[in-house]
Design a protein around this motif. Structure first.
Motif, short mmCIF file in Angstrom:
data_model
loop_
_atom_site.label_atom_id
_atom_site.label_comp_id
_atom_site.label_asym_id
_atom_site.label_seq_id
_atom_site.Cartn_x
_atom_site.Cartn_y
_atom_site.Cartn_z
N ASP A 1 0.81 -1.23 0.00
CA ASP A 1 0.00 0.00 0.00
C ASP A 1 0.84 1.28 0.00
OD1 ASP A 1 -2.33 -1.58 0.13
OD2 ASP A 1 -2.12 -1.72 2.31
N LYS A 2 1.99 1.23 -0.66
CA LYS A 2 2.84 2.41 -0.72
C LYS A 2 3.03 2.84 -2.16
CE LYS A 2 5.26 1.19 3.55
NZ LYS A 2 6.53 0.73 4.16
N ASP A 3 2.84 4.11 -2.41
CA ASP A 3 2.95 4.65 -3.76
C ASP A 3 4.41 4.75 -4.19
OD1 ASP A 3 1.78 6.17 -6.10
OD2 ASP A 3 3.15 7.68 -5.29
N THR A 4 4.69 4.27 -5.40
CA THR A 4 6.07 4.25 -5.90
C THR A 4 6.68 5.64 -5.94
OG1 THR A 4 5.61 2.29 -7.24
CG2 THR A 4 7.55 3.58 -7.83
N GLN A 5 5.92 6.61 -6.39
CA GLN A 5 6.44 7.98 -6.50
C GLN A 5 6.79 8.55 -5.12
OE1 GLN A 5 3.91 10.67 -8.64
NE2 GLN A 5 5.52 12.20 -8.91
N ALA A 6 5.95 8.26 -4.14
CA ALA A 6 6.22 8.74 -2.79
C ALA A 6 7.46 8.05 -2.21
CB ALA A 6 5.02 8.47 -1.89
N LEU B 1 14.40 5.55 2.61
CA LEU B 1 13.66 4.35 2.23
C LEU B 1 14.54 3.12 2.39
CD1 LEU B 1 11.37 2.71 0.89
CD2 LEU B 1 12.38 3.33 -1.32
N LEU B 2 15.76 3.20 1.89
CA LEU B 2 16.68 2.06 1.97
C LEU B 2 17.00 1.72 3.42
CD1 LEU B 2 19.17 2.84 -0.95
CD2 LEU B 2 16.93 1.71 -1.01
N LEU B 3 17.14 2.74 4.24
CA LEU B 3 17.41 2.51 5.66
C LEU B 3 16.23 1.82 6.33
CD1 LEU B 3 19.43 2.92 7.93
CD2 LEU B 3 18.40 5.15 8.38
N SER B 4 15.02 2.21 5.94
CA SER B 4 13.81 1.60 6.49
C SER B 4 13.73 0.13 6.10
CB SER B 4 12.58 2.35 5.98
OG SER B 4 11.39 1.70 6.39
N GLU C 1 8.54 -9.99 -6.13
CA GLU C 1 7.73 -8.81 -5.88
C GLU C 1 8.54 -7.67 -5.28
OE1 GLU C 1 4.51 -7.95 -6.58
OE2 GLU C 1 4.62 -9.72 -7.86
N ASN C 2 9.39 -7.99 -4.31
CA ASN C 2 10.19 -6.94 -3.67
C ASN C 2 11.22 -6.35 -4.62
OD1 ASN C 2 8.98 -6.87 -1.13
ND2 ASN C 2 10.22 -8.56 -0.35
N VAL C 3 11.89 -7.22 -5.38
CA VAL C 3 12.89 -6.74 -6.34
C VAL C 3 12.22 -5.91 -7.43
CG1 VAL C 3 14.49 -7.47 -8.16
CG2 VAL C 3 14.56 -8.58 -5.92
N LYS C 4 11.07 -6.37 -7.89
CA LYS C 4 10.35 -5.63 -8.93
C LYS C 4 9.93 -4.25 -8.42
CE LYS C 4 6.20 -5.94 -11.83
NZ LYS C 4 4.99 -6.76 -12.15
N LYS C 5 9.42 -4.20 -7.20
CA LYS C 5 8.97 -2.93 -6.64
C LYS C 5 10.15 -1.97 -6.44
CE LYS C 5 5.66 -0.40 -4.70
NZ LYS C 5 4.40 -0.04 -5.36
N LEU C 6 11.24 -2.47 -5.88
CA LEU C 6 12.39 -1.60 -5.63
C LEU C 6 13.04 -1.15 -6.94
CD1 LEU C 6 14.13 -0.20 -3.55
CD2 LEU C 6 15.59 -2.24 -3.44
N SER C 7 13.06 -2.03 -7.93
CA SER C 7 13.63 -1.62 -9.22
C SER C 7 12.80 -0.50 -9.84
CB SER C 7 13.70 -2.82 -10.19
OG SER C 7 12.40 -3.28 -10.53
N GLY C 8 11.48 -0.53 -9.63
CA GLY C 8 10.62 0.55 -10.10
C GLY C 8 10.92 1.85 -9.38
#
Length: 217
Positions: free
Chosen positions: A81-86, A94-97, A139-146
């Motif tokens: 539920d997190k927007d890619t642009q945000a 984000l990376l630290l989180s 899913e995680n790799v795809k989301k982070l790559s985006g």
């Protein structure tokens, strides 16, 4: 009187079922699924085997329920539920989180046990392999790559292969998390590994970020 009993019954059944899952997970992750018997599980709770069968058909059914819980574990829900642009505007934060989530899993009994069970059964159980490949990895790799691609478009990080960057970011986190789990299993200090999560983020970000000087060219 009977109405009160009917009302309380589902709650009692639910609590018993939760206990079965909790104790089964502990036993599966410590002894291994194959070595754990239904008698072990029922005995650890203090109920008869027949009572356990009121909730689960067999040991496989317990495992299947635990596997379904993997899809709601902390690693799987990193980007829920997190927007890619945000996300891309958070930059290093984000990376630290994300790294912190991986680190804390090693100190959360439920998530650690689920991960240990996954690692033990991944070669035996096709369903677990599917969950790992789809939810933990793809899913995680795809989301982070985006997210990385968006950061490149905004000149936040250097232009590169976003999919490769996502893999390079996640791989050490899985390794460090496993190290924490193994050290805890052997009752050894985790202090030397715990600091590596943040160090990884610092090193990774310093190598991909665009500095003010670079934006001038």
């Amino acid at each position: 009187m009977s109405l009160q009993n009917d009302t309380s019954a589902p709650s009692k059944n639910s609590k018993t079922k939760d206990k079965i899952l909790k104790h089964a997970l502990k036993l599966f992750s410590s002894k291994g699924y194959k070595a754990t018997t239904v008698r072990d599980i029922s005995g650890s709770i203090g109920i008869k085997q027949s009572a356990l069968y009121n909730h689960f058909k067999n040991k496989d059914a317990i495992l299947e329920t635990l596997i379904s819980n993997l899809t709601s574990s902390a690693i799987v829900t990193l980007f829920d539920d997190k927007d890619t642009q945000a996300l891309q505007m958070q930059g290093k934060a984000l990376l630290l989180s994300l790294a912190t989530t991986f680190k804390l899993i090693g100190f959360d009994g439920q998530n650690e046990a689920l991960l240990r069970l996954l690692m033990q059964e991944i070669y035996r159980n096709e369903h677990i392999r599917e969950i790992y490949n789809e939810y933990f990895y793809q899913e995680n790799v795809k989301k982070l790559s985006g997210v990385f691609f968006g950061m490149m478009q905004e000149d936040i990080i250097k232009s590169s292969d976003p999919l490769l960057l996502a893999n390079e970011f996640f791989a050490p986190l899985f390794f460090y998390q496993m190290q924490v789990s193994l050290l805890k299993l052997d009752k050894k200090s985790t202090s030397s590994v715990v600091s590596m999560f943040e160090k990884h983020v610092d090193y990774f970000w310093d190598n991909i970020k665009i500095t003010k000087q670079e934006t001038l060219f």
